[in-house]
Motif scaffolding. Structure first.
Motif, PDB file in Angstrom:
ATOM      1  N   ALA A   1      61.699 129.959  42.883  1.00 54.17           N
ATOM      2  CA  ALA A   1      61.145 131.305  42.746  1.00 54.17           C
ATOM      3  C   ALA A   1      59.641 131.294  42.501  1.00 54.17           C
ATOM      4  O   ALA A   1      59.113 130.380  41.851  1.00 54.17           O
ATOM      5  N   LYS A   2      58.984 132.316  43.021  1.00 55.61           N
ATOM      6  CA  LYS A   2      57.560 132.497  42.729  1.00 55.61           C
ATOM      7  C   LYS A   2      57.449 133.058  41.320  1.00 55.61           C
ATOM      8  O   LYS A   2      58.253 133.919  40.939  1.00 55.61           O
ATOM      9  N   VAL A   3      56.444 132.595  40.565  1.00 52.99           N
ATOM     10  CA  VAL A   3      56.321 133.122  39.204  1.00 52.99           C
ATOM     11  C   VAL A   3      54.992 133.827  38.954  1.00 52.99           C
ATOM     12  O   VAL A   3      54.711 134.223  37.827  1.00 52.99           O
TER      13      VAL A   3
ATOM     14  N   LYS B   1      49.457 150.493  47.068  1.00 53.34           N
ATOM     15  CA  LYS B   1      49.950 149.444  46.178  1.00 53.34           C
ATOM     16  C   LYS B   1      51.315 148.960  46.654  1.00 53.34           C
ATOM     17  O   LYS B   1      51.946 149.585  47.504  1.00 53.34           O
ATOM     18  N   ARG B   2      51.738 147.835  46.098  1.00 55.00           N
ATOM     19  CA  ARG B   2      53.024 147.271  46.494  1.00 55.00           C
ATOM     20  C   ARG B   2      54.147 148.209  46.034  1.00 55.00           C
ATOM     21  O   ARG B   2      54.091 148.780  44.936  1.00 55.00           O
ATOM     22  N   MET B   3      55.136 148.353  46.873  1.00 53.21           N
ATOM     23  CA  MET B   3      56.336 149.126  46.541  1.00 53.21           C
ATOM     24  C   MET B   3      56.902 148.603  45.223  1.00 53.21           C
ATOM     25  O   MET B   3      56.886 147.396  44.990  1.00 53.21           O
ATOM     26  N   SER B   4      57.399 149.476  44.365  1.00 52.31           N
ATOM     27  CA  SER B   4      57.936 148.969  43.098  1.00 52.31           C
ATOM     28  C   SER B   4      59.258 148.246  43.352  1.00 52.31           C
ATOM     29  O   SER B   4      60.023 148.619  44.260  1.00 52.31           O
ATOM     30  N   ILE B   5      59.512 147.230  42.572  1.00 52.06           N
ATOM     31  CA  ILE B   5      60.778 146.499  42.704  1.00 52.06           C
ATOM     32  C   ILE B   5      61.940 147.464  42.437  1.00 52.06           C
ATOM     33  O   ILE B   5      62.983 147.390  43.075  1.00 52.06           O
ATOM     34  N   LYS B   6      61.714 148.405  41.545  1.00 55.45           N
ATOM     35  CA  LYS B   6      62.748 149.389  41.209  1.00 55.45           C
ATOM     36  C   LYS B   6      63.145 150.204  42.449  1.00 55.45           C
ATOM     37  O   LYS B   6      64.333 150.354  42.742  1.00 55.45           O
ATOM     38  N   ASN B   7      62.164 150.718  43.177  1.00 59.90           N
ATOM     39  CA  ASN B   7      62.469 151.483  44.383  1.00 59.90           C
ATOM     40  C   ASN B   7      63.141 150.619  45.448  1.00 59.90           C
ATOM     41  O   ASN B   7      64.081 151.049  46.114  1.00 59.90           O
ATOM     42  N   THR B   8      62.619 149.405  45.614  1.00 64.21           N
ATOM     43  CA  THR B   8      63.217 148.518  46.622  1.00 64.21           C
ATOM     44  C   THR B   8      64.673 148.218  46.274  1.00 64.21           C
ATOM     45  O   THR B   8      65.557 148.269  47.133  1.00 64.21           O
ATOM     46  N   ARG B   9      64.908 147.921  44.998  1.00 63.06           N
ATOM     47  CA  ARG B   9      66.294 147.619  44.590  1.00 63.06           C
ATOM     48  C   ARG B   9      67.208 148.823  44.826  1.00 63.06           C
ATOM     49  O   ARG B   9      68.359 148.663  45.242  1.00 63.06           O
TER      50      ARG B   9
ATOM     51  N   SER C   1      61.254 143.408  35.156  1.00 64.73           N
ATOM     52  CA  SER C   1      61.736 143.641  36.525  1.00 64.73           C
ATOM     53  C   SER C   1      62.519 142.448  37.070  1.00 64.73           C
ATOM     54  O   SER C   1      63.305 142.615  37.997  1.00 64.73           O
ATOM     55  N   GLU C   2      62.301 141.241  36.536  1.00 65.91           N
ATOM     56  CA  GLU C   2      63.053 140.084  37.027  1.00 65.91           C
ATOM     57  C   GLU C   2      63.593 139.253  35.862  1.00 65.91           C
ATOM     58  O   GLU C   2      63.241 138.079  35.707  1.00 65.91           O
ATOM     59  N   PRO C   3      64.468 139.862  35.032  1.00 62.44           N
ATOM     60  CA  PRO C   3      64.937 139.156  33.832  1.00 62.44           C
ATOM     61  C   PRO C   3      65.729 137.881  34.121  1.00 62.44           C
ATOM     62  O   PRO C   3      65.610 136.902  33.376  1.00 62.44           O
TER      63      PRO C   3
ATOM     64  N   GLY D   1      63.791 136.980  55.600  1.00 63.86           N
ATOM     65  CA  GLY D   1      62.407 137.379  55.373  1.00 63.86           C
ATOM     66  C   GLY D   1      61.513 136.170  55.239  1.00 63.86           C
ATOM     67  O   GLY D   1      61.960 135.092  54.821  1.00 63.86           O
ATOM     68  N   LEU D   2      60.266 136.349  55.595  1.00 58.31           N
ATOM     69  CA  LEU D   2      59.287 135.272  55.450  1.00 58.31           C
ATOM     70  C   LEU D   2      58.903 135.135  53.989  1.00 58.31           C
ATOM     71  O   LEU D   2      59.315 135.947  53.147  1.00 58.31           O
ATOM     72  N   SER D   3      58.096 134.136  53.698  1.00 61.01           N
ATOM     73  CA  SER D   3      57.694 133.869  52.322  1.00 61.01           C
ATOM     74  C   SER D   3      57.048 135.095  51.675  1.00 61.01           C
ATOM     75  O   SER D   3      56.204 135.752  52.283  1.00 61.01           O
ATOM     76  N   GLY D   4      57.480 135.423  50.473  1.00 58.46           N
ATOM     77  CA  GLY D   4      56.863 136.499  49.710  1.00 58.46           C
ATOM     78  C   GLY D   4      57.419 137.875  49.989  1.00 58.46           C
ATOM     79  O   GLY D   4      56.940 138.869  49.443  1.00 58.46           O
ATOM     80  N   THR D   5      58.450 137.969  50.835  1.00 55.46           N
ATOM     81  CA  THR D   5      58.977 139.292  51.169  1.00 55.46           C
ATOM     82  C   THR D   5      60.081 139.735  50.212  1.00 55.46           C
ATOM     83  O   THR D   5      60.471 140.898  50.211  1.00 55.46           O
ATOM     84  N   GLY D   6      60.625 138.808  49.419  1.00 50.95           N
ATOM     85  CA  GLY D   6      61.600 139.202  48.396  1.00 50.95           C
ATOM     86  C   GLY D   6      62.984 138.572  48.491  1.00 50.95           C
ATOM     87  O   GLY D   6      63.900 139.017  47.803  1.00 50.95           O
ATOM     88  N   LYS D   7      63.150 137.546  49.306  1.00 53.28           N
ATOM     89  CA  LYS D   7      64.472 136.901  49.408  1.00 53.28           C
ATOM     90  C   LYS D   7      64.987 136.490  48.028  1.00 53.28           C
ATOM     91  O   LYS D   7      66.111 136.806  47.650  1.00 53.28           O
ATOM     92  N   THR D   8      64.144 135.768  47.283  1.00 55.18           N
ATOM     93  CA  THR D   8      64.571 135.249  45.984  1.00 55.18           C
ATOM     94  C   THR D   8      64.731 136.381  44.970  1.00 55.18           C
ATOM     95  O   THR D   8      65.766 136.502  44.305  1.00 55.18           O
ATOM     96  N   THR D   9      63.717 137.241  44.879  1.00 55.71           N
ATOM     97  CA  THR D   9      63.728 138.334  43.906  1.00 55.71           C
ATOM     98  C   THR D   9      64.926 139.263  44.099  1.00 55.71           C
ATOM     99  O   THR D   9      65.606 139.621  43.149  1.00 55.71           O
ATOM    100  N   LEU D  10      65.184 139.659  45.351  1.00 53.13           N
ATOM    101  CA  LEU D  10      66.172 140.711  45.590  1.00 53.13           C
ATOM    102  C   LEU D  10      67.605 140.201  45.686  1.00 53.13           C
ATOM    103  O   LEU D  10      68.546 140.949  45.426  1.00 53.13           O
TER     104      LEU D  10
END
Ligand SMILES: Nc1ncnc2c1ncn2[C@@H]1O[C@H](COP(=O)(O)OP(=O)(O)O)[C@@H](O)[C@H]1O
Ligand SMILES: C=C(OP(=O)(O)O)C(=O)O
Ligand SMILES: [Mn+2]
Length: 525
Positions: free
Chosen positions: A269-271, A433-441, A278-280, A230-239
């Motif tokens: 990581a982006k902060v 709005k942005r998809m929730s991290i919960k749904n994406t996960r 959501s990102e403990p 994924g490109l920057s900001g799409t969730g590589k680090t988060t997910l």
């Protein structure tokens, strides 16, 4: 040490701080560079005018034989040997007559594929950043270390003669493939070094038949490896940071005959708006040894993660062992699942779709997302972008080189490929709005535990994407994006618009051999 000093090509160098311990680097940064310490013990620094990469200032030297392989254009800009020579002198002059930091590290956790890289800088926090992001040699390896590539980071100088040099600005980031050196001037943003070496790996590895990838990777309890492109900001680090799966790496990997290996030893990581709940894991990685960039904190060092007054691209770098569940080898087997992430600002694409082989090639070559604010100079709100292989900015060779390698590996290892949209739902950017991290996960969990295969699928028209009707743990109404929009005709219109953008973008591949003509696998109007 004295022979190192002589080998640097600098004059009258004072102390050479080689791979200085992090405590001393932190002390330097605090005493001499205005760094502060956050309430949780992380170093806080400002990167100066540049809070993101500067792609228009990135060049390769035009010379034999690399000029035959490099895909010249807007991304891989040409500069002459003479201009490089001039700026190498400027850079070396800047690094002369002072104490400097020499950081010797590896890029690549595979002994067969790694490169020994030397960074020379006069900024202590940059030396710390390099130690966070790359792989540190053991004492023994350090004693025998022979740099295969050297970066002179002269960020405190600029190119005053950039107009006559034919460059884009006073900033320069230039790679010399034949001499195995690179020079940086005018920008302090340390991501240039990280993504700069990544660009070199993207040059070297395909020539050895190995695939370099702009993706994160993790590994499940059963030993199954997953990749997230994924490109920057799409969730590589988060997910990829998932408590139930061991992290291999968050951004850059290689894939060779033995499997997947991280290029790096740390994460970046982006902060912005970082949320503890959501990102403990990322939140807790912000401790001593981590470096926070361009954040705002109060007098007690308590960071306000919502503050974008310095930049939207606030970051933290940390060594991978700040994430409890990680693979110390930084390696995994051949992937079982590949996920293409995008953050669709148009709110058209579904949160998850299963791709067949032809579609996988089409979506890989298309590399669509909406670029999210701040990572690159001059981008302040999301815009749709197509970047081949989800990382064209870092690809010196033609995108089809990487696509061909990926296609062969997907076939050979029978890999499942999915598209996951972490972007907007219920409307385009501004309305939805942005998809929730919960749904994406939950979507990702259903892919990784295989339960998605039990779903009934429907076909999304125009894009011909297979989308699940129901999915364990995911709110059913979000699975089909049209259902989430109040204004259905507006959705249909926006969908047609995005489809035309895909079609228009893919035309560039039609001039190539027909084997890359995956047009039929893309949207059809
Ligand atoms: N549904 C979502 N999935 C992933 N990330 C999300 C989602 N919603 C919001 N975000 C935010 O988007 C950003 C994703 O960035 P990151 O993981 O750093 O991307 P990359 O590593 O691909 O550049 C993070 O700041 C994260 O908190
Ligand atoms: C460090 C970067 O990577 P990403 O935004 O993909 O995390 C970058 O693009 O500068
Ligand atoms: Mn990332």
């Amino acid at each position: 040490m004295s022979n190192i000093k002589d080998s640097l090509g600098l004059e009258n160098v004072g102390i050479v701080h080689r791979n200085l311990d992090v405590d001393s680097l932190i002390k330097f940064a605090i005493e001499k560079e205005g760094a502060k310490v956050s309430s949780t013990g992380a170093l806080m620094i400002d990167t100066g005018i540049f809070t993101g990469r500067s792609p228009k200032d990135k060049f390769f030297v035009n010379q034999d034989p690399s000029n035959k392989y490099i895909a010249w254009g807007e991304i891989n800009r040409k500069v002459s040997k003479e201009v490089y020579g001039d700026l190498l002198k400027t850079s070396k002059k800047q690094l002369s007559n002072k104490d400097i930091f020499v950081t010797d590290v590896y890029c690549g956790s595979s002994l067969d594929s790694r490169r020994a890289v030397r960074f020379i800088t006069e900024v202590a926090w940059q030396a710390h950043f390099i130690q966070n992001m790359f792989i540190l040699p053991t004492q023994e390896e350090l004693a025998n270390f022979k740099p295969e590539f050297t970066i002179y980071n002269a960020c405190k100088t600029v190119d005053m003669a950039y107009v006559s040099h034919g460059l884009h600005s006073e900033v320069y980031v230039i790679f010399n493939v034949e001499e195995n050196t690179a020079i940086i001037g005018g920008t302090w943003y340390a991501g240039e070094m990280k993504k700069g070496v990544f660009s070199m790996m993207n040059y070297w590895l395909p020539l050895e038949g190995k695939l370099p990838m702009h993706c994160s990777a993790n590994i499940g309890k059963d030993g199954d490896t997953a990749l997230f492109f994924g490109l920057s900001g799409t969730g590589k680090t988060t997910l990829s940071t998932d408590p139930n799966r061991a992290l291999i790496g968050d951004d850059e990997h290689g894939w060779d005959d033995k499997g997947v290996f991280n290029f790096e030893g740390g994460c970046y990581a982006k902060v912005i708006n970082l949320d503890k709940d959501s990102e403990p894991e990322i939140f807790n990685a912000i401790k001593k040894g981590a470096i926070l960039e361009n954040v705002v904190a109060d007098e007690n060092g308590v960071v306000d993660f919502t503050d974008k007054s310095k930049t939207e691209n606030t970051r933290v770098s940390y060594p991978i062992d700040h994430i409890e569940n990680h693979t110390p080898t930084l390696r995994g087997g051949h992937p079982k699942n590949i996920i293409f992430l995008c953050a669709d600002a148009f709110g058209v694409l579904p949160p998850v779709a299963k791709l067949d082989k032809q579609q996988a090639m089409y979506y890989f070559l298309s590399g669509y997302t909406a670029k999210v604010a701040g990572t690159e100079r001059g981008i302040n709100e999301p815009i749709a972008t197509f970047s081949s292989c989800f990382g064209e900015a870092f690809l010196p060779l033609n995108p089809t080189v990487y696509a061909e390698l990926l296609g062969k590996k997907i076939d050979k290892h029978n890999v499942n490929v999915y598209l996951v949209n972490t972007g907007w739902t219920g409307g385009a950017y501004g309305v939805g709005k942005r998809m929730s991290i919960k749904n994406t996960r939950a979507c990702i969990n259903a892919i990784l535990d295989g339960s998605i295969e039990d779903s009934e699928f429907e076909t999304m028209s125009i894009f011909n994407l297979s989308i699940p009707k129901t999915l364990k743990g995911v709110d059913t109404e979000v699975l089909n994006p049209r259902n989430t929009w109040q204004d259905k005709s507006s959705y249909d219109e926006t969908k047609t618009k995005l489809a035309s953008m895909y079609i228009e973008n893919f035309k560039k591949y039609l001039t190539l051999e027909s084997e890359y003509d995956f047009t039929a696998a893309g949207p059809n109007l």
